[in-house]
Design a protein around this motif. Structure first.
Motif, PDB file in Angstrom:
ATOM      1  N   ARG A  11      10.392   5.501  16.083  1.00  0.00           N
ATOM      2  CA  ARG A  11       9.153   4.738  15.974  1.00  0.00           C
ATOM      3  C   ARG A  11       8.565   4.871  14.582  1.00  0.00           C
ATOM      4  NH1 ARG A  11       7.713   6.353  21.603  1.00  0.00           N
ATOM      5  NH2 ARG A  11       8.470   4.592  22.784  1.00  0.00           N
ATOM      6  N   PRO A  12       8.136   3.759  14.027  1.00  0.00           N
ATOM      7  CA  PRO A  12       7.529   3.838  12.695  1.00  0.00           C
ATOM      8  C   PRO A  12       6.175   4.531  12.742  1.00  0.00           C
ATOM      9  CG  PRO A  12       7.506   1.584  13.525  1.00  0.00           C
ATOM     10  CD  PRO A  12       8.221   2.403  14.545  1.00  0.00           C
ATOM     11  N   ARG A  13       5.799   5.060  11.630  1.00  0.00           N
ATOM     12  CA  ARG A  13       4.488   5.676  11.456  1.00  0.00           C
ATOM     13  C   ARG A  13       3.560   4.573  10.980  1.00  0.00           C
ATOM     14  NH1 ARG A  13       2.711   8.716   6.388  1.00  0.00           N
ATOM     15  NH2 ARG A  13       4.548   7.711   5.552  1.00  0.00           N
ATOM     16  N   THR A  14       2.376   4.460  11.539  1.00  0.00           N
ATOM     17  CA  THR A  14       1.429   3.428  11.115  1.00  0.00           C
ATOM     18  C   THR A  14       0.290   4.058  10.336  1.00  0.00           C
ATOM     19  OG1 THR A  14       0.265   3.497  13.229  1.00  0.00           O
ATOM     20  CG2 THR A  14       1.975   1.830  12.990  1.00  0.00           C
ATOM     21  N   LEU A  15      -0.106   3.363   9.277  1.00  0.00           N
ATOM     22  CA  LEU A  15      -1.202   3.800   8.424  1.00  0.00           C
ATOM     23  C   LEU A  15      -2.083   2.611   8.091  1.00  0.00           C
ATOM     24  CD1 LEU A  15       0.784   5.812   5.714  1.00  0.00           C
ATOM     25  CD2 LEU A  15      -0.618   6.774   7.535  1.00  0.00           C
ATOM     26  N   ASP A  16      -3.386   2.839   8.042  1.00  0.00           N
ATOM     27  CA  ASP A  16      -4.298   1.825   7.519  1.00  0.00           C
ATOM     28  C   ASP A  16      -4.325   1.989   6.011  1.00  0.00           C
ATOM     29  OD1 ASP A  16      -4.757   1.013  10.083  1.00  0.00           O
ATOM     30  OD2 ASP A  16      -6.724   1.945  10.251  1.00  0.00           O
ATOM     31  N   ILE A  17      -4.138   0.878   5.311  1.00  0.00           N
ATOM     32  CA  ILE A  17      -4.005   0.890   3.856  1.00  0.00           C
ATOM     33  C   ILE A  17      -5.245   0.249   3.238  1.00  0.00           C
ATOM     34  CG2 ILE A  17      -2.567   0.215   1.903  1.00  0.00           C
ATOM     35  CD1 ILE A  17      -1.147   2.089   3.928  1.00  0.00           C
ATOM     36  N   ALA A  18      -5.816   0.907   2.256  1.00  0.00           N
ATOM     37  CA  ALA A  18      -7.023   0.405   1.590  1.00  0.00           C
ATOM     38  C   ALA A  18      -6.661  -0.419   0.367  1.00  0.00           C
ATOM     39  CB  ALA A  18      -7.913   1.572   1.181  1.00  0.00           C
ATOM     40  N   PRO A  19      -7.463  -1.438   0.070  1.00  0.00           N
ATOM     41  CA  PRO A  19      -7.243  -2.229  -1.148  1.00  0.00           C
ATOM     42  C   PRO A  19      -7.323  -1.348  -2.392  1.00  0.00           C
ATOM     43  CG  PRO A  19      -8.807  -3.322   0.289  1.00  0.00           C
ATOM     44  CD  PRO A  19      -8.579  -1.951   0.862  1.00  0.00           C
ATOM     45  N   GLY A  20      -6.622  -1.793  -3.430  1.00  0.00           N
ATOM     46  CA  GLY A  20      -6.654  -1.089  -4.695  1.00  0.00           C
ATOM     47  C   GLY A  20      -5.715   0.101  -4.762  1.00  0.00           C
ATOM     48  N   THR A  21      -4.965   0.351  -3.703  1.00  0.00           N
ATOM     49  CA  THR A  21      -4.036   1.477  -3.698  1.00  0.00           C
ATOM     50  C   THR A  21      -2.623   0.996  -4.033  1.00  0.00           C
ATOM     51  OG1 THR A  21      -3.555   1.263  -1.339  1.00  0.00           O
ATOM     52  CG2 THR A  21      -5.410   2.692  -1.960  1.00  0.00           C
ATOM     53  N   ARG A  22      -1.794   1.946  -4.416  1.00  0.00           N
ATOM     54  CA  ARG A  22      -0.402   1.618  -4.720  1.00  0.00           C
ATOM     55  C   ARG A  22       0.281   1.017  -3.487  1.00  0.00           C
ATOM     56  NH1 ARG A  22       4.073   3.384  -3.239  1.00  0.00           N
ATOM     57  NH2 ARG A  22       3.253   5.261  -2.266  1.00  0.00           N
ATOM     58  N   ARG A  23       0.023   1.569  -2.326  1.00  0.00           N
ATOM     59  CA  ARG A  23       0.674   1.061  -1.113  1.00  0.00           C
ATOM     60  C   ARG A  23       0.260  -0.373  -0.795  1.00  0.00           C
ATOM     61  NH1 ARG A  23       1.603   5.791   3.315  1.00  0.00           N
ATOM     62  NH2 ARG A  23       2.836   7.081   1.931  1.00  0.00           N
ATOM     63  N   MET A  24      -1.003  -0.708  -1.083  1.00  0.00           N
ATOM     64  CA  MET A  24      -1.449  -2.081  -0.817  1.00  0.00           C
ATOM     65  C   MET A  24      -0.641  -3.056  -1.657  1.00  0.00           C
ATOM     66  SD  MET A  24      -3.382  -4.083   0.958  1.00  0.00           S
ATOM     67  CE  MET A  24      -4.837  -3.301   1.616  1.00  0.00           C
ATOM     68  N   ARG A  25      -0.499  -2.747  -2.937  1.00  0.00           N
ATOM     69  CA  ARG A  25       0.192  -3.672  -3.828  1.00  0.00           C
ATOM     70  C   ARG A  25       1.706  -3.645  -3.617  1.00  0.00           C
ATOM     71  NH1 ARG A  25       0.125  -6.314  -9.484  1.00  0.00           N
ATOM     72  NH2 ARG A  25      -1.587  -7.594  -8.777  1.00  0.00           N
ATOM     73  N   ALA A  26       2.286  -2.469  -3.430  1.00  0.00           N
ATOM     74  CA  ALA A  26       3.746  -2.348  -3.354  1.00  0.00           C
ATOM     75  C   ALA A  26       4.310  -2.619  -1.963  1.00  0.00           C
ATOM     76  CB  ALA A  26       4.162  -0.949  -3.804  1.00  0.00           C
ATOM     77  N   ASP A  27       3.539  -2.314  -0.918  1.00  0.00           N
ATOM     78  CA  ASP A  27       4.064  -2.402   0.449  1.00  0.00           C
ATOM     79  C   ASP A  27       3.472  -3.562   1.241  1.00  0.00           C
ATOM     80  OD1 ASP A  27       5.366  -0.040  -0.239  1.00  0.00           O
ATOM     81  OD2 ASP A  27       4.007   1.248   0.896  1.00  0.00           O
ATOM     82  N   VAL A  28       2.158  -3.586   1.331  1.00  0.00           N
ATOM     83  CA  VAL A  28       1.476  -4.590   2.162  1.00  0.00           C
ATOM     84  C   VAL A  28       1.559  -5.978   1.536  1.00  0.00           C
ATOM     85  CG1 VAL A  28      -0.748  -5.263   3.148  1.00  0.00           C
ATOM     86  CG2 VAL A  28      -0.042  -2.860   3.171  1.00  0.00           C
ATOM     87  N   GLY A  29       1.211  -6.074   0.256  1.00  0.00           N
ATOM     88  CA  GLY A  29       1.191  -7.374  -0.420  1.00  0.00           C
ATOM     89  C   GLY A  29       2.480  -8.167  -0.294  1.00  0.00           C
ATOM     90  N   PRO A  30       3.636  -7.578  -0.617  1.00  0.00           N
ATOM     91  CA  PRO A  30       4.878  -8.344  -0.524  1.00  0.00           C
ATOM     92  C   PRO A  30       5.178  -8.857   0.882  1.00  0.00           C
ATOM     93  CG  PRO A  30       5.198  -6.438  -1.924  1.00  0.00           C
ATOM     94  CD  PRO A  30       3.836  -6.291  -1.298  1.00  0.00           C
ATOM     95  N   LEU A  31       4.880  -8.063   1.910  1.00  0.00           N
ATOM     96  CA  LEU A  31       5.136  -8.549   3.267  1.00  0.00           C
ATOM     97  C   LEU A  31       4.180  -9.674   3.649  1.00  0.00           C
ATOM     98  CD1 LEU A  31       6.087  -5.435   5.414  1.00  0.00           C
ATOM     99  CD2 LEU A  31       7.438  -7.473   5.007  1.00  0.00           C
ATOM    100  N   ILE A  32       2.900  -9.531   3.335  1.00  0.00           N
ATOM    101  CA  ILE A  32       1.942 -10.603   3.637  1.00  0.00           C
ATOM    102  C   ILE A  32       2.340 -11.864   2.880  1.00  0.00           C
ATOM    103  CG2 ILE A  32      -0.461 -11.377   3.382  1.00  0.00           C
ATOM    104  CD1 ILE A  32      -0.047  -9.354   5.655  1.00  0.00           C
TER     105      ILE A  32
END
Length: 154
Positions: A11-32
């Motif tokens: 099972r994947p681990r879920t995290l809430d990601i905040a704007p302005g973070t590396r994960r937002m730009r590198a992970d969330v943005g490309p999928l959206i």
């Protein structure tokens, strides 16, 4: 594997990601942006900051190898139909579809809705996105309304 959630150890681990973070730009943005191909990286950053300030939550699912494999954007709203969890985006990496990751993230959203005292989970899906429709119908979601849109606001 198709359908259902991945086995417990997978099972994947879920995290809430905040704007302005590396994960937002590198992970969330490309999928959206796979759902919204006209959205540039900079436009996504602006959208994420504004929408987050309006209550939008960005939840990312990470596989055991650390890769971001799915993202959901959602918010809780008080409506005349009762409190709802409105899912604005739910996307799984194309290479990981039909492995249970999307179903797992969907289940996380349903649990969050229950915890928030929501009466329902609602979402819109493009009329031509038949694979998504099958996914939602398999999870007992029903078509409850038509969503109308006026684009020309001149």
């Amino acid at each position: 594997m198709t359908g259902g959630a991945p086995p417990a150890g997978d099972r994947p681990r879920t995290l809430d990601i905040a704007p302005g973070t590396r994960r937002m730009r590198a992970d969330v943005g490309p999928l959206i942006r796979t759902l919204r191909p006209g959205l540039t990286a900079d436009a996504f950053d602006r959208f994420a900051a504004e929408a987050h300030a309006q209550g939008l939550v960005f939840t990312a699912a990470y596989a055991a190898d650390g890769g971001c494999v799915a993202v959901a954007t959602h918010r809780t709203l008080a409506t005349s139909r009762g409190r709802i969890l409105l899912v604005e985006d739910l996307v799984t990496d194309t290479a990981r579809r039909s492995t249970g990751i999307g179903a797992h993230l969907y289940d996380v959203l349903v649990e969050r809705a229950r915890a928030a005292g929501c009466a329902a989970v609602e979402l819109d899906s493009g009329v031509t996105n038949h694979a998504a429709h099958r996914f939602y119908h398999a999870r007992r979601m029903r078509v409850a309304a038509f969503h109308f849109r006026l684009d020309d606001l001149r």
